[in-house]
Each structure stands twice: as structure tokens, then as C-alpha cells.
Design a protein around this motif. Structure first.
Motif, short mmCIF file in Angstrom:
data_model
loop_
_atom_site.label_atom_id
_atom_site.label_comp_id
_atom_site.label_asym_id
_atom_site.label_seq_id
_atom_site.Cartn_x
_atom_site.Cartn_y
_atom_site.Cartn_z
N THR A 143 0.83 -1.21 0.00
CA THR A 143 0.00 0.00 0.00
C THR A 143 0.86 1.25 0.00
OG1 THR A 143 -1.74 -1.18 1.21
CG2 THR A 143 -1.84 1.22 1.22
N LEU A 144 1.96 1.24 0.77
CA LEU A 144 2.87 2.38 0.80
C LEU A 144 3.46 2.63 -0.58
CD1 LEU A 144 4.42 4.58 2.30
CD2 LEU A 144 6.10 2.84 2.98
N SER B 206 0.85 4.12 -2.84
CA SER B 206 0.57 5.52 -2.53
C SER B 206 1.66 6.43 -3.09
CB SER B 206 0.43 5.72 -1.02
OG SER B 206 1.69 5.58 -0.36
N LEU B 207 2.90 5.95 -3.12
CA LEU B 207 3.99 6.72 -3.70
C LEU B 207 3.88 6.76 -5.22
CD1 LEU B 207 6.94 5.47 -1.46
CD2 LEU B 207 5.90 7.74 -1.43
N VAL C 146 -3.20 1.24 11.04
CA VAL C 146 -3.21 1.33 9.59
C VAL C 146 -4.10 0.26 8.97
CG1 VAL C 146 -0.90 2.36 9.50
CG2 VAL C 146 -1.15 -0.13 9.39
N LEU D 129 -6.46 5.96 2.71
CA LEU D 129 -5.64 7.15 2.89
C LEU D 129 -6.37 8.24 3.65
CD1 LEU D 129 -3.92 7.45 -0.62
CD2 LEU D 129 -3.23 6.12 1.37
N PHE E 253 -2.62 5.86 8.26
CA PHE E 253 -1.64 5.56 7.21
C PHE E 253 -0.89 6.82 6.79
CE2 PHE E 253 -0.17 5.10 2.89
CZ PHE E 253 0.41 3.84 2.89
N ASN E 254 -1.63 7.89 6.48
CA ASN E 254 -0.97 9.13 6.04
C ASN E 254 -0.12 9.74 7.13
OD1 ASN E 254 -1.44 9.54 3.32
ND2 ASN E 254 -3.49 10.40 3.66
N LYS F 198 3.06 7.69 7.23
CA LYS F 198 3.85 7.97 6.04
C LYS F 198 4.54 9.34 6.14
CE LYS F 198 3.19 8.77 1.07
NZ LYS F 198 2.18 8.80 -0.01
N THR F 199 3.80 10.35 6.60
CA THR F 199 4.37 11.69 6.76
C THR F 199 5.44 11.70 7.84
OG1 THR F 199 2.29 12.70 6.07
CG2 THR F 199 3.84 14.10 7.26
N LEU G 221 8.62 9.79 6.27
CA LEU G 221 9.29 10.36 5.10
C LEU G 221 9.52 11.87 5.18
CD1 LEU G 221 7.50 8.37 2.24
CD2 LEU G 221 9.49 7.75 3.60
N ARG H 23 12.26 11.84 9.23
CA ARG H 23 13.23 11.08 8.44
C ARG H 23 14.67 11.42 8.80
NH1 ARG H 23 15.22 12.54 3.35
NH2 ARG H 23 13.52 14.05 3.19
#
Length: 373
Positions: free
Chosen positions: A31-32, A35-36, A274, A310, A317-318, A321-322, A325, A329
């Protein structure tokens, strides 16, 4: 002569997923990646994957969803906030029978330590390779089984060992199997186990002040060997740790810098819940779900309702991810190098010195024994 143009610096960011079998690790990875893909131009989507170290990463990640039996890596070129990066995802087989957990965990920790060994070997060279790639594991997502009411003994053992070698971030996989009430009960229960009951040093978790530890040790020493309690005797009962929410109450957005606020937001979000997208069982491609006039590209259709994975209303999930990344990060990368690698490097160098010393002592003893013959 015109000055030579510099190539933009490309950072490497490596994320490992770990957990028991069937908790949604591989589904999250897929899924990640999807999404990218959605943020990339079509020409980059077609060439997004880089070769895996074992050659099977792309095959395993693009076909029909299957149980992960061997570790594999998948790397893609990505751009986040204007920064070019190579994101490498490391998927691992799920823990199974209790008697196999220690072996599987040792294999995972062995992989993490091997990356440290590569860095140490590169540092030891007279002439270092300027193109050497950073393969250290910067973040380790530990997926908690949503069917559990709390962390069990096996979870605690795994988390404690992993936290000594990597930045561990707790995640609740397959959160769609939980009702909202169940999720609201599970999250604080997990935090209490990590922070209060077992004090597991997962990423970002505040540590006790050294002064408090020294005061407790002094109090213990002052009362050793005494049976009677004098009026001035110190209470040796360990101070109960406040809850994580109580700790976070001291921070106010108007008084803190961005890094502190990023940690406060992170600590209020863990464990992230998630939900992975639904895939075509034959091709492994995400199912496009039509919800009225809206097309959901990464979602799930339950028959009685449809959700967008999302959407912040149903999944973290978002947020996760935020956090990975964007907001954390660089912190995760520097923390891995400055804390975990340096600690491992010190251990290895001390071990080598001890081994060398033993060899010298043993050699001298052998020479002495030979001289008496």
C-alpha cells in the motif's frame, strides 16, 4: 572553464517491517508503494523499482499477495519535499511458533548488525568509497496483532531486543478488524505496557532523568542492612512513573520548537493504526472502488460500506507515512548513526581488543609452558 555542476545529494532511507505472521506487514508495504506511485509521473512509475539485493523483491511485491517466507528488499526513487531519496523497504517473514521466535529474531537482528558491520568496514579503509550506500536500518515498524488485548510476553521480548539495535515504531496492523471502541481501548493499553509497565525504549519514548535514577540508588544504599526505619529514613519504594499523557501535558505548542512539536505529535499518535488497500487476488493490483461519483484508488469495499485507506478519518496511514518520510526522516537517520551504530561500533571494538588481549596472554602462557619442557 565553467564550474562543474554538482549532482543533487540523494539520501538513502531504509525501513524494515517486523511482526507476527498475518498482521498485515506485506500489505502495508504494498500500500505504501502504491501511494507513492500515485504521486509519480507515468514514466517514473514504470521504472520505479530498483533491483533487490536477492533479486526477487519486485516479483514478490507486484504479484498476488502471498505469505512472506524469505526476507526481501524493494527500493524506489522518491522525492519528498523537494529532497531526492532512495527508499528501501525490508520485508521479513512473520514470527510463528514460540520455539522459533528467538531464531527468527536473531536473524533479523543479525541483518541489522550486518549493515553496521558494512559501515564499520568502510570506515576502517585507508581510502573510503565515496559512493558507498547507507544500508543501515533507520526505522523498524513493529506490527502488533490487532486480535490481542495487550502486548504479550513474546511481543515484549521482541520489542526489548529490537529497541537495542534500531528505532522501533509500534503499529497496529489490520485496524479495520477493530471497532472504534476496541481501537480506543487497545492504543492506551499498548502505550501503558511500553512506557509504564515494561519501559521499553521504542523510538521517541522519553527516558527517566539520570538524577532520579541516582537518587533512587542512593536511597537504596542508605537503607541496605537496616531493619528499623528512623524518622529521617528515605522511602525506598520506586517512584511510580506518570502516564505518557501526563508527560506530554507539559509541552505547549507556542513555547516549543518544531522538532519538539514533531515528537509530541508522534508520541500522541503511536501506536499508529493502519489499514491496507484491497487487491485483486489474481494480479495483486489495488482494486479501484467506485463510491458514488468518487473513485477510491486505495480502499476497501466491505459490502455494507467503503473506505479510503488514505483517509485520516479511518486510518493513520498518512500520518505514519508523513512521520517517516517528512517530519522524522532526518532524525531517524542521524539517530541510527549517532546512537545505534556508535553503540554497536564501541561494542565491536571492545570485543576485538578483548579477543586480542586474550590471544596475547594465551601466547605468553604457551611460551612459558614450552620453556619448562
Amino acid at each position: 572553464m565553467a564550474p562543474r555542476s554538482r549532482k543533487p545529494i540523494v539520501n538513502h532511507f531504509n525501513v524494515m517491517v517486523v511482526g507476527f505472521a498475518g498482521v498485515g506487514k506485506t500489505s502495508f508495504v504494498r500500500t505504501l508503494l502504491e501511494s507513492l506511485k500515485m504521486t509519480m509521473p507515468q514514466d517514473k512509475r514504470d521504472t520505479m523499482f530498483q533491483p533487490s539485493s536477492n533479486g526477487n523483491g519486485q516479483t514478490l511485491i507486484e504479484g498476488p499477495l502471498e505469505r512472506t517466507l524469505v526476507p526481501y528488499t524493494v527500493s524506489i526513487d522518491a522525492e519528498v519535499d523537494g529532497d531526492k531519496m532512495v527508499l528501501t523497504l525490508i520485508d521479513t517473514p512473520g514470527f510463528q511458533s514460540s520455539y522459533l521466535i528467538d531464531k527468527q529474531l536473531n536473524d533479523i537482528i543479525g541483518y541489522i548488525e550486518h549493515q553496521f558491520d558494512l559501515t564499520l568496514a568502510e570506515e576502517s579503509k585507508v581510502k573510503r568509497n565515496t559512493k558507498a550506500v547507507d544500508t543501515q536500518v533507520h526505522a523498524c515498524l513493529y506490527f502488533v496483532d490487532p486480535s490481542k488485548r495487550d502486548l504479550d510476553e513474546q511481543d515484549i521480548r521482541v520489542l526489548n531486543k529490537l529497541s537495542r539495535r534500531a528505532n522501533v515504531i509500534p503499529v497496529i496492523g489490520k485496524a479495520d478488524t477493530l471497532t472504534l471502541a476496541q481501537r480506543n481501548r487497545l492504543r492506551p493499553t499498548i502505550i501503558k505496557s511500553i512506557y509504564n509497565s515494561h519501559r521499553i525504549p521504542v523510538y521517541g519514548m522519553p527516558e527517566d532523568d539520570d538524577d532520579e535514577d541516582e537518587a533512587e540508588e542512593a536511597a537504596t544504599e542508605a537503607t541496605d542492612g537496616t531493619d528499623e526505619k528512623t524518622p529521617d529514613a528515605v522511602d525506598t519504594k520506586p517512584k511510580e512513573r506518570a502516564t505518557l499523557d501526563d508527560f506530554l501535558e507539559q509541552f505547549h505548542s507556542e513555547d516549543e520548537d518544531d522538532e519538539v512539536l514533531a515528537f509530541v505529535d508522534y508520541l500522541r499518535s503511536i501506536p499508529f493504526s493502519v489499514i491496507a488497500c484491497e487487491e485483486d487476488p489474481e494480479t495483486g493490483s489495488p482494486l479501484k472502488i467506485q463510491d458514488g461519483d468518487k473513485t477510491i484508488h486505495l480502499g476497501r469495499d466491505y459490502g455494507w460500506g467503503k473506505i479510503d485507506c488514505l483517509s485520516d478519518d479511518v486510518s493513520d496511514f498518512n500520518r505514519l507515512k508523513t512521520m517517516l518520510l517528512v517530519s522524522h526522516r532526518r532524525i531517524l537517520i542521524s539517530d541510527t548513526l549517532e546512537r545505534f551504530y556508535e553503540q554497536y561500533r564501541t561494542e565491536r571494538l571492545l570485543q576485538r581488543r578483548a579477543t586480542k588481549y586474550k590471544s596475547v596472554v594465551a601466547s605468553k602462557q604457551i611460551l612459558q609452558d614450552l620453556s619448562t619442557i
